[in-house]
Design an enzyme around this catalytic site. Sequence first.
Site, PDB file in Angstrom:
ATOM      1  N   CYS A 137       0.839  -1.205   0.000  1.00 36.29           N
ATOM      2  CA  CYS A 137       0.000   0.000   0.000  1.00 36.29           C
ATOM      3  C   CYS A 137       0.869   1.249   0.000  1.00 36.29           C
ATOM      4  O   CYS A 137       1.370   1.667   1.056  1.00 36.29           O
ATOM      5  CB  CYS A 137      -0.933   0.003   1.206  1.00 36.29           C
ATOM      6  SG  CYS A 137      -2.023   1.449   1.279  1.00 36.29           S
ATOM      7  N   CYS A 140      -0.507   4.073   2.102  1.00 39.68           N
ATOM      8  CA  CYS A 140      -0.285   3.887   3.541  1.00 39.68           C
ATOM      9  C   CYS A 140       1.159   4.167   3.939  1.00 39.68           C
ATOM     10  O   CYS A 140       1.423   4.803   4.960  1.00 39.68           O
ATOM     11  CB  CYS A 140      -0.635   2.453   3.944  1.00 39.68           C
ATOM     12  SG  CYS A 140      -2.248   1.857   3.413  1.00 39.68           S
ATOM     13  N   ASP A 141       2.109   3.668   3.147  1.00 41.46           N
ATOM     14  CA  ASP A 141       3.498   3.640   3.585  1.00 41.46           C
ATOM     15  C   ASP A 141       4.475   4.478   2.755  1.00 41.46           C
ATOM     16  O   ASP A 141       5.651   4.589   3.105  1.00 41.46           O
ATOM     17  CB  ASP A 141       3.999   2.190   3.595  1.00 41.46           C
ATOM     18  CG  ASP A 141       3.177   1.309   4.528  1.00 41.46           C
ATOM     19  OD1 ASP A 141       2.754   1.815   5.582  1.00 41.46           O
ATOM     20  OD2 ASP A 141       2.967   0.126   4.203  1.00 41.46           O
TER      21      ASP A 141
END
Length: 326
Positions: A137, A140-141
Amino acid sequence: MATHRTKMLIIGSGPAGLSAAIYGARAMMEPIVVQGIQPGGQLTITTEVENYPGFADVIQGPWLMEQMQKQAEHVGTRMMWDTIVDIDIAGGSPFRAVGDGGDEYIADTLIIATGAQAKWLGVPGEQELGGKGVSACATCDGFFFRGKKVAVIGGGNTAVEEALYLTNHSDDVTLIHRRDELRSEKILQERLFKSDKITPMWNKTVERFVAGEDGTLSKLVLKDTQTGEKSELEVDGAFVAIGHAPATELFKGKLPMDGGGYLEVEPGTPKTSIPGVFACGDVMDHTYRQAVTAAGTGCMAALDAEKFLATLDFAAVMPAVEEAAE
Protein backbone atom coordinates in the site's frame (compact mmCIF):
# COMPACT_ATOMS: atom_id res chain seq x y z
CA MET A 1 -22.59 -25.72 20.42
CA ALA A 2 -24.84 -22.79 21.22
CA THR A 3 -27.30 -20.46 19.53
CA HIS A 4 -26.70 -16.71 19.75
CA ARG A 5 -29.53 -14.27 19.01
CA THR A 6 -28.86 -10.63 18.13
CA LYS A 7 -30.36 -7.65 16.37
CA MET A 8 -27.08 -7.07 14.53
CA LEU A 9 -24.50 -9.65 13.48
CA ILE A 10 -21.19 -8.29 12.18
CA ILE A 11 -18.82 -10.60 10.33
CA GLY A 12 -15.31 -9.17 10.49
CA SER A 13 -13.41 -7.17 13.09
CA GLY A 14 -11.36 -4.60 11.20
CA PRO A 15 -12.04 -0.85 11.22
CA ALA A 16 -15.30 -1.31 9.29
CA GLY A 17 -16.69 -4.05 11.51
CA LEU A 18 -15.70 -2.43 14.80
CA SER A 19 -17.00 1.00 13.74
CA ALA A 20 -20.31 -0.63 12.84
CA ALA A 21 -20.29 -2.33 16.24
CA ILE A 22 -19.69 0.94 18.10
CA TYR A 23 -22.61 2.66 16.37
CA GLY A 24 -24.82 -0.41 16.62
CA ALA A 25 -24.17 -0.82 20.33
CA ARG A 26 -24.89 2.83 21.00
CA ALA A 27 -28.23 2.30 19.23
CA MET A 28 -29.00 -0.52 21.69
CA MET A 29 -28.82 -3.20 18.99
CA GLU A 30 -26.55 -5.41 21.14
CA PRO A 31 -24.29 -6.38 18.23
CA ILE A 32 -22.24 -9.54 18.03
CA VAL A 33 -18.93 -9.36 16.17
CA VAL A 34 -17.54 -12.62 14.82
CA GLN A 35 -13.85 -11.85 14.55
CA GLY A 36 -12.82 -14.32 11.84
CA ILE A 37 -9.39 -15.71 11.03
CA GLN A 38 -7.63 -12.34 11.35
CA PRO A 39 -9.06 -10.47 14.35
CA GLY A 40 -8.51 -6.75 13.87
CA GLY A 41 -8.06 -7.02 10.11
CA GLN A 42 -5.07 -5.86 8.09
CA LEU A 43 -4.08 -3.16 10.57
CA THR A 44 -2.91 -5.84 12.99
CA ILE A 45 -0.03 -6.57 10.61
CA THR A 46 0.68 -2.89 9.97
CA THR A 47 3.37 -1.36 12.15
CA GLU A 48 3.36 2.43 11.94
CA VAL A 49 0.09 4.24 11.14
CA GLU A 50 0.47 7.92 10.41
CA ASN A 51 -2.68 8.80 8.44
CA TYR A 52 -5.53 7.85 10.79
CA PRO A 53 -7.22 11.07 12.01
CA GLY A 54 -6.94 12.04 15.65
CA PHE A 55 -3.34 11.11 16.39
CA ALA A 56 -0.57 13.71 16.09
CA ASP A 57 2.14 11.10 16.58
CA VAL A 58 2.69 7.84 14.72
CA ILE A 59 0.70 4.97 16.23
CA GLN A 60 0.91 1.20 15.90
CA GLY A 61 -1.72 -0.66 13.88
CA PRO A 62 -2.32 -3.42 16.47
CA TRP A 63 -2.73 -0.81 19.22
CA LEU A 64 -5.31 1.12 17.16
CA MET A 65 -7.38 -2.02 16.61
CA GLU A 66 -7.09 -2.94 20.27
CA GLN A 67 -8.49 0.46 21.20
CA MET A 68 -11.35 0.11 18.68
CA GLN A 69 -12.26 -3.28 20.10
CA LYS A 70 -12.19 -2.01 23.68
CA GLN A 71 -14.42 0.91 22.69
CA ALA A 72 -16.87 -1.44 20.96
CA GLU A 73 -16.99 -3.73 23.99
CA HIS A 74 -17.34 -0.79 26.37
CA VAL A 75 -20.56 0.36 24.70
CA GLY A 76 -22.08 -3.11 24.61
CA THR A 77 -20.63 -5.21 21.76
CA ARG A 78 -20.10 -8.92 22.26
CA MET A 79 -16.94 -10.27 20.60
CA MET A 80 -16.88 -13.89 19.45
CA TRP A 81 -13.69 -15.83 18.63
CA ASP A 82 -15.23 -17.72 15.77
CA THR A 83 -15.19 -17.95 11.97
CA ILE A 84 -18.39 -18.11 9.94
CA VAL A 85 -18.37 -21.08 7.55
CA ASP A 86 -21.98 -21.11 6.35
CA ILE A 87 -24.71 -18.53 6.01
CA ASP A 88 -28.38 -18.46 4.99
CA ILE A 89 -29.67 -15.09 3.83
CA ALA A 90 -31.94 -16.07 0.94
CA GLY A 91 -35.12 -16.05 3.00
CA GLY A 92 -34.58 -12.55 4.37
CA SER A 93 -34.49 -11.43 7.98
CA PRO A 94 -33.81 -13.07 10.37
CA PHE A 95 -30.55 -14.35 8.95
CA ARG A 96 -28.71 -17.50 10.04
CA ALA A 97 -24.97 -18.07 10.20
CA VAL A 98 -22.92 -21.02 11.44
CA GLY A 99 -19.45 -20.88 12.97
CA ASP A 100 -16.69 -23.42 12.40
CA GLY A 101 -17.30 -24.86 15.85
CA GLY A 102 -21.00 -25.40 15.19
CA ASP A 103 -22.38 -22.35 17.02
CA GLU A 104 -25.40 -20.78 15.33
CA TYR A 105 -26.05 -17.06 15.01
CA ILE A 106 -29.54 -15.68 14.37
CA ALA A 107 -29.67 -11.98 13.47
CA ASP A 108 -32.26 -9.43 12.38
CA THR A 109 -29.60 -7.51 10.43
CA LEU A 110 -26.29 -8.62 8.97
CA ILE A 111 -23.22 -6.47 8.35
CA ILE A 112 -20.48 -7.99 6.20
CA ALA A 113 -17.05 -6.52 6.98
CA THR A 114 -14.79 -9.39 5.97
CA GLY A 115 -12.29 -7.13 4.20
CA ALA A 116 -9.80 -7.91 1.46
CA GLN A 117 -6.24 -9.09 1.39
CA ALA A 118 -3.47 -7.85 -0.85
CA LYS A 119 -2.19 -10.44 -3.28
CA TRP A 120 1.46 -11.26 -2.73
CA LEU A 121 4.16 -12.72 -4.93
CA GLY A 122 4.97 -15.56 -2.57
CA VAL A 123 8.74 -15.33 -3.04
CA PRO A 124 11.53 -15.57 -0.44
CA GLY A 125 11.99 -12.55 1.80
CA GLU A 126 8.60 -11.05 1.05
CA GLN A 127 6.89 -12.08 4.26
CA GLU A 128 9.96 -11.58 6.43
CA LEU A 129 10.44 -8.00 5.19
CA GLY A 130 6.81 -6.97 5.44
CA GLY A 131 6.83 -3.62 7.25
CA LYS A 132 10.62 -3.47 6.80
CA GLY A 133 10.67 -2.11 3.28
CA VAL A 134 8.09 -4.36 1.63
CA SER A 135 4.50 -3.11 1.47
CA ALA A 136 1.30 -3.54 -0.51
CA CYS A 137 0.00 0.00 0.00
CA ALA A 138 1.83 3.07 -1.27
CA THR A 139 -0.85 5.39 0.10
CA CYS A 140 -0.29 3.89 3.54
CA ASP A 141 3.50 3.64 3.59
CA GLY A 142 4.90 5.84 0.80
CA PHE A 143 5.49 8.71 3.22
CA PHE A 144 8.17 6.67 5.01
CA PHE A 145 10.28 6.57 1.83
CA ARG A 146 10.66 10.28 1.24
CA GLY A 147 13.69 10.94 -0.94
CA LYS A 148 14.52 7.24 -1.23
CA LYS A 149 14.64 4.75 -4.07
CA VAL A 150 11.52 2.64 -4.43
CA ALA A 151 10.06 0.03 -6.77
CA VAL A 152 6.52 -0.96 -7.67
CA ILE A 153 5.79 -4.47 -8.87
CA GLY A 154 2.85 -4.95 -11.23
CA GLY A 155 1.38 -3.70 -14.48
CA GLY A 156 -2.28 -2.98 -13.91
CA ASN A 157 -4.17 0.09 -12.73
CA THR A 158 -3.14 -0.43 -9.13
CA ALA A 159 0.56 -0.61 -9.95
CA VAL A 160 0.54 2.48 -12.15
CA GLU A 161 -1.50 4.46 -9.63
CA GLU A 162 0.90 3.43 -6.87
CA ALA A 163 3.92 4.45 -8.95
CA LEU A 164 2.39 7.84 -9.76
CA TYR A 165 1.51 8.40 -6.12
CA LEU A 166 5.04 7.57 -4.99
CA THR A 167 6.45 10.38 -7.14
CA ASN A 168 5.08 12.71 -4.45
CA HIS A 169 7.73 11.29 -2.14
CA SER A 170 10.49 9.93 -4.35
CA ASP A 171 12.30 11.07 -7.49
CA ASP A 172 13.46 7.51 -8.22
CA VAL A 173 10.58 5.11 -8.81
CA THR A 174 11.03 1.89 -10.80
CA LEU A 175 8.00 0.04 -12.15
CA ILE A 176 8.75 -3.67 -12.57
CA HIS A 177 6.46 -5.61 -14.91
CA ARG A 178 6.67 -9.19 -16.15
CA ARG A 179 5.48 -8.23 -19.64
CA ASP A 180 6.59 -5.63 -22.21
CA GLU A 181 3.43 -3.56 -22.00
CA LEU A 182 1.11 -2.40 -19.24
CA ARG A 183 -2.43 -3.65 -18.62
CA SER A 184 -3.60 -0.40 -17.05
CA GLU A 185 -5.93 2.17 -18.56
CA LYS A 186 -4.40 4.24 -21.36
CA ILE A 187 -4.80 7.54 -19.52
CA LEU A 188 -2.82 6.16 -16.58
CA GLN A 189 -0.13 4.88 -18.93
CA GLU A 190 0.17 8.31 -20.50
CA ARG A 191 0.68 9.92 -17.11
CA LEU A 192 3.30 7.36 -16.17
CA PHE A 193 5.30 7.70 -19.39
CA LYS A 194 5.28 11.49 -19.06
CA SER A 195 6.82 11.33 -15.59
CA ASP A 196 10.58 11.78 -15.43
CA LYS A 197 10.58 10.20 -11.98
CA ILE A 198 9.39 6.75 -13.09
CA THR A 199 11.52 4.18 -14.93
CA PRO A 200 9.69 1.13 -16.35
CA MET A 201 11.57 -2.15 -16.18
CA TRP A 202 10.06 -4.60 -18.67
CA ASN A 203 9.98 -8.42 -18.77
CA LYS A 204 11.17 -8.81 -15.21
CA THR A 205 9.88 -10.78 -12.21
CA VAL A 206 11.03 -10.53 -8.61
CA GLU A 207 12.64 -13.75 -7.42
CA ARG A 208 13.69 -12.63 -3.96
CA PHE A 209 13.63 -9.71 -1.55
CA VAL A 210 16.98 -9.27 0.17
CA ALA A 211 17.63 -7.59 3.52
CA GLY A 212 20.62 -5.42 4.30
CA GLU A 213 22.75 -5.45 7.43
CA ASP A 214 20.16 -3.43 9.31
CA GLY A 215 17.45 -6.02 8.62
CA THR A 216 15.47 -3.86 6.20
CA LEU A 217 15.06 -4.27 2.44
CA SER A 218 18.18 -3.45 0.45
CA LYS A 219 17.70 -5.02 -2.99
CA LEU A 220 15.58 -7.16 -5.28
CA VAL A 221 16.78 -10.19 -7.22
CA LEU A 222 15.15 -10.08 -10.65
CA LYS A 223 14.75 -12.58 -13.46
CA ASP A 224 14.24 -11.71 -17.12
CA THR A 225 11.11 -13.49 -18.37
CA GLN A 226 12.53 -13.85 -21.90
CA THR A 227 16.19 -14.70 -21.37
CA GLY A 228 16.18 -16.06 -17.83
CA GLU A 229 19.06 -13.73 -16.96
CA LYS A 230 19.20 -12.62 -13.35
CA SER A 231 20.01 -9.15 -12.06
CA GLU A 232 19.77 -7.07 -8.92
CA LEU A 233 18.10 -3.75 -8.18
CA GLU A 234 19.02 -1.78 -5.08
CA VAL A 235 15.96 -0.20 -3.44
CA ASP A 236 14.90 1.12 -0.08
CA GLY A 237 11.25 0.17 -0.51
CA ALA A 238 9.20 -2.16 -2.70
CA PHE A 239 5.45 -2.08 -3.21
CA VAL A 240 3.68 -5.21 -4.43
CA ALA A 241 0.72 -4.02 -6.51
CA ILE A 242 -0.77 -7.07 -8.20
CA GLY A 243 -4.29 -6.60 -6.88
CA HIS A 244 -6.44 -7.48 -3.90
CA ALA A 245 -8.63 -10.46 -3.13
CA PRO A 246 -11.84 -9.60 -1.23
CA ALA A 247 -12.95 -12.17 1.34
CA THR A 248 -16.26 -13.00 -0.33
CA GLU A 249 -16.03 -16.78 -0.82
CA LEU A 250 -18.77 -17.27 1.77
CA PHE A 251 -21.22 -15.18 -0.27
CA LYS A 252 -20.68 -16.61 -3.76
CA GLY A 253 -24.05 -17.35 -5.32
CA LYS A 254 -25.79 -15.53 -2.48
CA LEU A 255 -24.98 -11.88 -3.18
CA PRO A 256 -24.07 -10.03 -6.41
CA MET A 257 -20.37 -9.35 -6.94
CA ASP A 258 -18.43 -7.37 -9.51
CA GLY A 259 -15.75 -8.77 -11.79
CA GLY A 260 -13.13 -8.49 -9.06
CA GLY A 261 -15.20 -10.42 -6.53
CA TYR A 262 -16.17 -7.38 -4.47
CA LEU A 263 -19.71 -7.25 -3.08
CA GLU A 264 -21.97 -4.92 -5.02
CA VAL A 265 -23.90 -2.30 -3.07
CA GLU A 266 -26.39 0.41 -3.92
CA PRO A 267 -24.26 3.41 -5.01
CA GLY A 268 -23.47 5.71 -2.12
CA THR A 269 -24.75 3.22 0.48
CA PRO A 270 -23.69 -0.05 2.13
CA LYS A 271 -26.98 -1.75 1.09
CA THR A 272 -26.71 -5.06 -0.74
CA SER A 273 -29.45 -6.58 -2.89
CA ILE A 274 -30.99 -8.28 0.16
CA PRO A 275 -32.83 -5.96 2.58
CA GLY A 276 -31.21 -6.07 5.99
CA VAL A 277 -27.81 -7.20 4.66
CA PHE A 278 -25.11 -4.54 4.45
CA ALA A 279 -21.49 -4.57 3.27
CA CYS A 280 -18.79 -2.15 4.40
CA GLY A 281 -15.05 -1.66 4.22
CA ASP A 282 -12.66 -3.31 1.78
CA VAL A 283 -15.06 -6.14 0.95
CA MET A 284 -17.05 -3.65 -1.15
CA ASP A 285 -14.45 -0.92 -1.77
CA HIS A 286 -11.89 -1.61 -4.47
CA THR A 287 -10.99 2.06 -4.88
CA TYR A 288 -9.85 3.59 -1.60
CA ARG A 289 -9.03 0.69 0.75
CA GLN A 290 -8.09 2.91 3.70
CA ALA A 291 -8.80 2.36 7.38
CA VAL A 292 -10.60 5.68 7.68
CA THR A 293 -12.89 5.01 4.70
CA ALA A 294 -13.59 1.52 6.00
CA ALA A 295 -14.57 2.98 9.37
CA GLY A 296 -16.84 5.49 7.62
CA THR A 297 -18.71 2.82 5.69
CA GLY A 298 -18.98 0.78 8.89
CA CYS A 299 -20.76 3.72 10.49
CA MET A 300 -23.06 3.98 7.46
CA ALA A 301 -23.89 0.27 7.64
CA ALA A 302 -24.84 0.48 11.31
CA LEU A 303 -27.05 3.54 10.77
CA ASP A 304 -28.82 1.89 7.84
CA ALA A 305 -29.21 -1.34 9.81
CA GLU A 306 -30.85 0.63 12.62
CA LYS A 307 -33.30 2.17 10.13
CA PHE A 308 -34.05 -1.24 8.64
CA LEU A 309 -34.77 -2.68 12.07
CA ALA A 310 -37.08 0.23 12.82
CA THR A 311 -39.13 -0.59 9.69
CA LEU A 312 -39.41 -4.22 10.83
CA ASP A 313 -40.63 -3.12 14.25
CA PHE A 314 -43.11 -0.74 12.67
CA ALA A 315 -44.43 -3.45 10.35
CA ALA A 316 -44.89 -5.79 13.32
CA VAL A 317 -46.80 -3.19 15.33
CA MET A 318 -49.12 -2.04 12.54
CA PRO A 319 -51.35 -5.16 12.36
CA ALA A 320 -51.97 -4.99 16.09
CA VAL A 321 -52.81 -1.27 15.88
CA GLU A 322 -55.22 -1.85 12.99
CA GLU A 323 -56.90 -4.72 14.81
CA ALA A 324 -57.35 -2.60 17.95
CA ALA A 325 -58.86 0.20 15.86
CA GLU A 326 -61.51 -2.15 14.48
